[in-house]
Design an enzyme around this catalytic site. Structure first.
Site, PDB file in Angstrom:
ATOM      1  N   LEU A   1       0.828  -1.208   0.000  1.00 28.46           N
ATOM      2  CA  LEU A   1       0.000   0.000   0.000  1.00 28.46           C
ATOM      3  C   LEU A   1       0.856   1.250   0.000  1.00 28.46           C
ATOM      4  O   LEU A   1       0.450   2.300  -0.463  1.00 28.46           O
ATOM      5  CB  LEU A   1      -0.894   0.021   1.242  1.00 28.46           C
ATOM      6  CG  LEU A   1      -1.995  -1.029   1.318  1.00 28.46           C
ATOM      7  CD1 LEU A   1      -2.638  -1.023   2.683  1.00 28.46           C
ATOM      8  CD2 LEU A   1      -3.031  -0.796   0.235  1.00 28.46           C
ATOM      9  N   GLY A   2       2.019   1.131   0.569  1.00 35.12           N
ATOM     10  CA  GLY A   2       2.880   2.304   0.645  1.00 35.12           C
ATOM     11  C   GLY A   2       4.053   2.003   1.538  1.00 35.12           C
ATOM     12  O   GLY A   2       4.211   0.890   2.037  1.00 35.12           O
TER      13      GLY A   2
ATOM     14  N   GLY B   1       7.958   5.644   7.126  1.00 31.82           N
ATOM     15  CA  GLY B   1       9.324   5.880   7.580  1.00 31.82           C
ATOM     16  C   GLY B   1       9.934   4.648   8.206  1.00 31.82           C
ATOM     17  O   GLY B   1      11.137   4.491   8.259  1.00 31.82           O
ATOM     18  N   PHE B   2       9.095   3.741   8.670  1.00 29.62           N
ATOM     19  CA  PHE B   2       9.625   2.624   9.446  1.00 29.62           C
ATOM     20  C   PHE B   2       9.402   1.279   8.794  1.00 29.62           C
ATOM     21  O   PHE B   2       9.589   0.249   9.401  1.00 29.62           O
ATOM     22  CB  PHE B   2       9.023   2.656  10.852  1.00 29.62           C
ATOM     23  CG  PHE B   2       9.100   4.025  11.436  1.00 29.62           C
ATOM     24  CD1 PHE B   2       7.977   4.814  11.519  1.00 29.62           C
ATOM     25  CD2 PHE B   2      10.315   4.536  11.829  1.00 29.62           C
ATOM     26  CE1 PHE B   2       8.067   6.103  12.016  1.00 29.62           C
ATOM     27  CE2 PHE B   2      10.399   5.828  12.327  1.00 29.62           C
ATOM     28  CZ  PHE B   2       9.276   6.607  12.419  1.00 29.62           C
TER      29      PHE B   2
ATOM     30  N   PRO C   1       7.464  -0.874   5.073  1.00 30.28           N
ATOM     31  CA  PRO C   1       6.350  -0.893   4.129  1.00 30.28           C
ATOM     32  C   PRO C   1       5.036  -1.343   4.779  1.00 30.28           C
ATOM     33  O   PRO C   1       5.046  -1.995   5.818  1.00 30.28           O
ATOM     34  CB  PRO C   1       6.805  -1.916   3.089  1.00 30.28           C
ATOM     35  CG  PRO C   1       7.758  -2.795   3.815  1.00 30.28           C
ATOM     36  CD  PRO C   1       8.398  -1.975   4.880  1.00 30.28           C
ATOM     37  N   VAL C   2       3.936  -0.944   4.156  1.00 25.12           N
ATOM     38  CA  VAL C   2       2.610  -1.346   4.626  1.00 25.12           C
ATOM     39  C   VAL C   2       1.953  -2.185   3.528  1.00 25.12           C
ATOM     40  O   VAL C   2       1.999  -1.819   2.352  1.00 25.12           O
ATOM     41  CB  VAL C   2       1.731  -0.110   4.931  1.00 25.12           C
ATOM     42  CG1 VAL C   2       0.383  -0.543   5.478  1.00 25.12           C
ATOM     43  CG2 VAL C   2       2.433   0.810   5.906  1.00 25.12           C
TER      44      VAL C   2
ATOM     45  N   LYS D   1       1.717  -3.431   8.796  1.00 23.21           N
ATOM     46  CA  LYS D   1       2.941  -2.627   8.753  1.00 23.21           C
ATOM     47  C   LYS D   1       4.085  -3.530   9.160  1.00 23.21           C
ATOM     48  O   LYS D   1       4.078  -4.132  10.232  1.00 23.21           O
ATOM     49  CB  LYS D   1       2.814  -1.451   9.719  1.00 23.21           C
ATOM     50  CG  LYS D   1       4.089  -0.655   9.829  1.00 23.21           C
ATOM     51  CD  LYS D   1       3.833   0.720  10.398  1.00 23.21           C
ATOM     52  CE  LYS D   1       4.031   1.743   9.320  1.00 23.21           C
ATOM     53  NZ  LYS D   1       3.747   3.076   9.666  1.00 23.21           N
TER      54      LYS D   1
ATOM     55  N   ASP E   1       3.936  13.274  14.394  1.00 28.01           N
ATOM     56  CA  ASP E   1       4.117  13.083  12.957  1.00 28.01           C
ATOM     57  C   ASP E   1       2.779  13.205  12.249  1.00 28.01           C
ATOM     58  O   ASP E   1       2.428  12.381  11.418  1.00 28.01           O
ATOM     59  CB  ASP E   1       4.765  11.734  12.679  1.00 28.01           C
ATOM     60  CG  ASP E   1       5.371  11.676  11.274  1.00 28.01           C
ATOM     61  OD1 ASP E   1       5.510  12.760  10.650  1.00 28.01           O
ATOM     62  OD2 ASP E   1       5.689  10.582  10.810  1.00 28.01           O
TER      63      ASP E   1
END
Ligand SMILES: *[C@@H]1O[C@H](CO)[C@@H](O)[C@H](O)[C@H]1NC(C)=O
Ligand SMILES: *[C@@H]1O[C@H](CO)[C@@H](O)[C@H](O)[C@H]1NC(C)=O
Ligand SMILES: *[C@@H]1O[C@H](CO)[C@@H](O)[C@H](O)[C@H]1NC(C)=O
Ligand SMILES: *[C@@H]1O[C@H](CO)[C@@H](O)[C@H](O)[C@H]1NC(C)=O
Ligand SMILES: *[C@@H]1O[C@H](CO)[C@@H](O)[C@H](O)[C@H]1NC(C)=O
Ligand SMILES: *[C@@H]1O[C@H](CO)[C@@H](O)[C@H](O)[C@H]1NC(C)=O
Ligand SMILES: *[C@@H]1O[C@H](CO)[C@@H](O)[C@H](O)[C@H]1NC(C)=O
Ligand SMILES: *[C@@H]1O[C@H](CO)[C@@H](O)[C@H](O)[C@H]1NC(C)=O
Ligand SMILES: *[C@@H]1O[C@H](CO)[C@@H](O)[C@H](O)[C@H]1NC(C)=O
Length: 728
Positions: free
Chosen positions: A508-509, A512-513, A515-516, A530, A627
C-alpha cells in the site's frame, strides 16, 4: 652495543660489570651507588633525585633521554633522605638497602629468603625493572628475588605485570604521589580489587572514582572501542593462580607509561613524541562524565550526549526526587514504581538492556559454570535479586552473575558493553517514563543513512545540539509472555499468507519505518500490515509495549490496531484496512481532489480535531503524535478520517536517527520550528502540524516546507501574507 661507552662513562663511580642474560636483557649491575651517580640501561636511569622544588633526596628510576624529568618509580617514597649522603648497597642479609650517612635505613627490599650473599646481583634492566637476583639460572629464567616491577609506585611500564598473585595474595597496585613535589603515598590509588571477578578501580581513599567493570572474558566492562589504531598490545591474563594486566608498544622504541595522576584523579597513558619533545596524552580514564563512578546513582543509567552525560531511570523505575532529577541532579537515583511487588517465577519478567556496563559487583554472586537460563531462575528465586548477566560473554556467553539490592554505576556503551537482564514486572514495562521520549538516538550504519544525515546537516546546519538516546532494547521473553498481552497475537504464517508473502502487488505504501501491505485473512477480514524494517534497533519488548499502548488508545478517529506479530526478526503491526487509503492521495491529486467538496473537507477537519483532542486531552495516556501529516490521515469507506501511526512515530522516531532523519526530511514542512531546531516537542508541536494540515486541506496545496528558498512557495508565509493583507 652503541650505548656501552656511555654506560661505562656514567658508571665510572661504581663497581660494575655487564652481563647478558638469555633474554638478551642486559643487567646493569652495581654493588653500591652513591648520591650523585646513576645507573643506566636502555631508556632508563636509576639514581638519586629531588622532585620539583623539594630538597629531599629519593632513589628513583626515570627516562634517561627525556628532558622533562619523568620519574617512573621511587624506592624510599615515604622516607626521604634530607641530605646527599644516601648510599644504595646490598646488605649482609642479602637485601638492597638505602642508608644515609649516620646509618639510618631509609628503604630496603625487605626479603626474608636466606640466600648466599656472594652470588647476589642487583641492577637495572633495560625495561626499567630494578632487580635483585641470585644464581645465573634464576636470572636467565627471569626469576628475581625482588623486582621493582612488583612494587610499582604510580606508573605501569611496558612489560610489567599489574594485578594479583592469587596464591600469595600479593597485589601490584598504584598509589599516586601526594603532589608533584612529594612522592609520598597519596590518596589516589589504582588497582584490581579482591573479588571473584577481576575488576580495577581508581579510588580516593576508600571512595571509588572509577570502576573498570568486571572482566567478561573479552574485555573489561567499561572498555570502549578505540577511535584510532592501537599503538599497544594490551593483554589481560586470567589464570587460577594469578591475574594481571600488561602491555607492550607495537614499536619497541616507543616510550610510554601509564600513570595515576593525582591532580586530575585519572589514570593516564602517555607516549613520548620525540619531534615535539613532549609527552602526549594517549588515553585518559575516566574518559567521560559517564565514567565517573555512580554518576546516575541507584537504578540510573548514564549515556553520553555529545560531551555531556544524561541519566535515565531503568524501565520500571522512577526518580526518587523528580524535581531534582529534572534539573539534572541525579544523586538521589531511582526507585521501583510503587505498584511493584516481588512476584514468583513467570510473573516477573526481565528486561534486557544491551551494550551496558554492568552494575557494581559489590553486592553480587557469581558462578562461572551456570548457564544464562539457570541464572535467570536463580535470580527469580530470591526477591532481593535485581538483575543477572553472563559472567563471560565469549561465544554465546556462559557463567552467571546475579546482583542484589540497588544497581549502581551503569552506563550505556555505544559499541561494547554486554547484555544485562533487570528484573521487572510485565505491567511496569508499559508505564515507561517520559524523559526518554525527549531524546533522540545516534546510531547510523548504512550509506543511505549517511546520505540522509548529510542532507540533515545541510538543512539543519544551524542546529546546535546533537541529541542522543539510549538504545535500550528489551528481551524477547518466552512465547508465554506474548500471550499475557491483551492484544491478539497473529501467527506470522497467517500474515504471510494473507499478504501473499508480502508481495509488491499488496504493497500500500512505505512509511518511515517500513512498508505497509494489504492483506486478507482467511475469514475474509481485510487488514493492513505494517512490517517494521529489520534495521530498526527496536527491541521486541519495547515493540510489544508500544503495541499495548496503541491498543489502549481507542477512538473512532484513530486507526484501530487489531494485533501484532513477532517472529524472530519480524515485527508486524496489524491494522484495520482503510478502503480509501490516505488523505494525501485525495488532496494532492488533481482528479481525485474533486471528490472532496467543502463539506467533506470540513468533516475531515472536524474528525482529525476530535482524534487529536482525544490524544492530547481525553485519553488516559496523553500522547504526542509528533508526525501528523496528510499521509498519516487514513480514510475509511465513509471518508471518515482516522489518525494513524500514533505511538509508532514516537517509538521509532526516538530510537534511531534513521527513523528520525527520514521523518525529518520527509515531513519537515509539518514540524514546529522549535522541534526542528532544538528537538523540543510538546503538544504544541502537534498543534503546529495540525495547522499546516489545516492549510493543506483548505488550499489543496502541499506545504513545501521551511527549506524552500522562495518564501512565496511556503504555505504558512503565504497564509500569513494573505492574513495580514486582509486585515490591513
Ligand atoms: C640519622 O639522621 C636522621 C636525620 O637525617 C635522624 O632522624 C636519625 O635519628 C639519625 N640516626 C642516628 C642513629 O643518629
Ligand atoms: C619487612 O617485612 C616484614 C614481614 O615481611 C614486615 O613486618 C616489615 O614491616 C617490613 N619492613 C619494611 C620496612 O617494609
Ligand atoms: C605467587 O607467589 C608465590 C609465593 O610468593 C610464588 O611461589 C608463585 O610463583 C607466584 N605465582 C606467580 C604466578 O607469580
Ligand atoms: C579525595 O577526597 C578528599 C576527601 O575525602 C578530598 O578532600 C580530596 O580533594 C579528594 N582528592 C581528590 C584528588 O579528589
Ligand atoms: C570464557 O569462555 C571461553 C569460551 O567458553 C573460555 O575459553 C574462556 O576461558 C572463558 N574466560 C574466562 C575468563 O572464564
Ligand atoms: C596530569 O593531568 C593533567 C591533565 O591531563 C596534565 O595536564 C598534567 O600534565 C598531568 N600531570 C603529569 C605530571 O602528568
Ligand atoms: C534535592 O536536592 C537537594 C540539594 O541537593 C537536597 O537537599 C534535597 O534533599 C533533594 N530532594 C530530595 C527529595 O531528595
Ligand atoms: C537472597 O540473597 C541474599 C543475598 O545473598 C541472601 O542474604 C538471602 O538469604 C537470599 N534469600 C533467599 C530466600 O534465598
Ligand atoms: C551458539 O549458538 C548458536 C545458535 O544458538 C549455535 O549454533 C552455536 O553452536 C553456539 N556456539 C557455541 C560455541 O555454543
Amino acid at each position: 652495543m652503541g650505548t656501552l661507552p656511555f654506560m661505562l662513562f656514567s658508571l665510572k663511580f661504581l663497581l660494575f660489570s655487564i652481563q647478558i642474560s638469555s633474554e638478551t636483557d642486559i643487567i646493569t649491575q652495581f654493588h653500591s651507588l652513591h648520591d650523585g651517580s646513576t645507573l643506566t640501561n636502555g631508556a632508563f636511569e636509576l639514581g638519586f633525585f629531588s622532585p620539583g622544588s623539594s630538597t629531599n633526596r629519593y632513589v628513583g628510576i626515570w627516562f634517561k633521554n627525556v628532558p622533562i624529568k619523568t620519574v617512573v618509580w621511587v624506592a624510599n617514597r615515604n622516607h626521604p633522605i634530607q641530605d646527599k649522603s644516601g648510599t644504595l648497597s646490598i646488605s649482609k642479609e642479602g637485601n638492597i638497602v638505602l642508608q644515609s650517612k649516620n646509618g639510618t635505613n631509609h628503604w630496603s627490599t625487605n626479603i626474608t629468603t636466606k640466600v648466599s650473599t656472594s652470588n647476589l646481583v642487583a641492577g637495572l634492566l633495560g625495561s626499567g625493572n630494578f632487580v635483585l637476583t641470585d644464581e645465573k639460572d634464576n636470572r636467565d629464567s627471569g626469576f628475581y628475588l625482588w623486582q621493582s616491577f612488583d612494587y610499582p609506585t604510580d606508573t605501569i611500564l611496558p612489560g610489567m605485570k599489574f594485578g594479583w598473585n592469587l596464591t600469595s595474595r600479593f597485589n601490584r597496585r598504584l598509589t599516586a604521589w601526594n603532589n608533584w613535589d612529594d612522592p609520598s603515598s597519596g590518596q589516589i590509588t589504582y588497582g584490581f580489587i579482591k573479588s571473584d571477578l577481576p575488576e580495577s578501580k581508581i579510588q580516593n581513599g576508600s571512595s571509588v572514582i572509577y570502576r573498570s567493570g568486571p572482566f567478561n572474558g573479552l574485555r573489561f566492562g567499561a572498555t570502549q572501542k578505540l577511535k584510532h589504531v592501537p599503538l599497544f598490545i594490551v593483554d589481560f591474563v586470567y589464570k587460577t593462580d594469578e591475574y594481571y594486566f600488561h602491555y607492550q608498544p607495537k614499536d619497541p622504541s616507543l616510550l610510554s607509561r601509564i600513570v595515576i595522576n593525582q591532580t586530575v584523579s585519572a589514570l593516564q597513558r602517555f607516549i613520548w613524541v620525540e619531534e615535539n619533545q613532549k609527552w602526549i596524552l594517549y588515553l585518559n580514564v575516566p574518559r567521560d562524565e559517564c565514567d565517573n563512578y555512580n554518576r546516575c546513582s541507584s537504578f540510573g543509567i548514564c549515556a553520553m550526549i555529545g560531551k555531556s552525560s544524561m541519566c535515565e531511570c531503568l524501565s520500571g523505575f522512577t526518580p526518587k526526587s523528580p524535581q531534582n532529577w529534572s534539573v539534572k541532579d541525579w544523586s538521589q537515583g531511582c526507585m521501583r514504581n510503587e505498584n511493584w511487588r516481588c512476584r514468583e517465577k513467570n510473573k516477573d519478567g526481565f528486561i534486557k538492556f544491551q551494550n551496558v556496563k554492568v552494575p557494581d559487583t559489590k553486592k553480587s554472586w557469581i558462578s562461572k559454570s551456570m548457564t544464562l537460563e539457570t541464572c535467570k531462575v536463580k535470580c527469580w528465586e530470591n526477591c532481593s535479586c535485581t538483575a543477572y548477566a553472563n559472567s563471560n560473554i565469549t561465544g554465546n556467553g556462559s557463567g552467571c552473575i546475579i546482583w542484589f539490592s540497588d544497581l549502581l554505576d551503569m552506563r550505556q556503551l555505544p559499541d561494547s558493553g554486554q547484555d544485562l537482564y533487570v528484573r521487572s514486572s510485565a505491567i511496569e514495562t508499559t508505564n515507561r517514563d517520559d524523559s526518554r521520549k525527549r531524546m533522540v538516538v545516534v546510531t547510523s550504519t548504512t550509506c543511505s543513512i549517511i546520505v540522509i544525515l548529510f542532507l540533515f546537516i545541510i538543512v539543519f546546519c544551524w542546529r546546535r545540539k546533537a541529541k542522543s538516546k539510549f538504545r535500550e532494547t528489551k528481551l524477547k521473553e518466552s512465547k508465554s509472555e506474548q500471550e499475557d498481552l491483551e492484544l491478539p497475537f497473529f501467527d506470522f504464517g497467517a500474515i504471510k499468507f494473507a499478504t501473499n508473502d508480502f508481495s509488491n502487488n499488496n504493497k500500500l505504501g512505505e512509511g518511515g519505518f517500513g512498508p505497509v501491505y494489504k492483506g486478507m485473512l482467511s475469514d475474509g477480514h481485510e487488514i493492513a500490515v505494517k512490517r517494521l524494517s529489520h534495521s530498526s534497533a527496536q527491541g521486541i519488548e519495547e515493540f510489544k509495549n508500544e503495541v499495548l499502548f496503541c491498543s489502549k488508545l481507542q477512538h473512532r478517529n484513530l486507526v484501530k490496531v487489531l494485533g501484532f506479530c513477532i517472529e524472530e526478526q519480524e515485527k508486524l503491526l496489524i491494522y484495520e484496512y482503510m478502503l480509501n487509503k490516505s488523505l494525501d492521495l485525495f488532496l494532492f491529486d488533481s482528479s481525485r481532489s474533486k471528490f472532496l467538496d467543502w463539506s467533506q473537507r470540513f468533516a475531515i477537519i472536524c474528525g482529525i480535531s476530535r482524534g487529536l483532542i482525544y490524544l492530547h486531552q481525553d485519553s488516559r495516556l496523553r500522547v504526542i503524535h509528533r508526525d501528523l501529516k496528510a499521509s498519516n490521515i487514513l480514510l475509511d469507506a465513509d471518508m471518515s478520517p482516522k489518525i494513524a501511526d500514533f505511538g509508532l512515530a514516537r517509538m521509532c522516531g526516538d530510537d534511531q536517527i534513521q527513523g528520525n532523519t527520514s521523518r525529518v526530511v520527509g515531513t519537515y514542512g509539518y514540524m514546529a520550528p522549535e522541534y526542528a531546531i532544538d528537538g523540543i516537542f510538546s503538544i504544541k508541536s502537534d498543534v503546529y502540524s495540525f495547522g499546516i494540515l489545516l492549510l493543506e486541506i483548505i488550499s489543496g496545496k502541499k506545504n513545501k516546507g521551511l527549506s524552500h528558498s522562495n518564501r512565496n512557495y511556503n504555505l504558512i508565509s503565504q497564509a500569513w501574507r494573505l492574513w495580514t493583507e486582509c486585515t490591513l
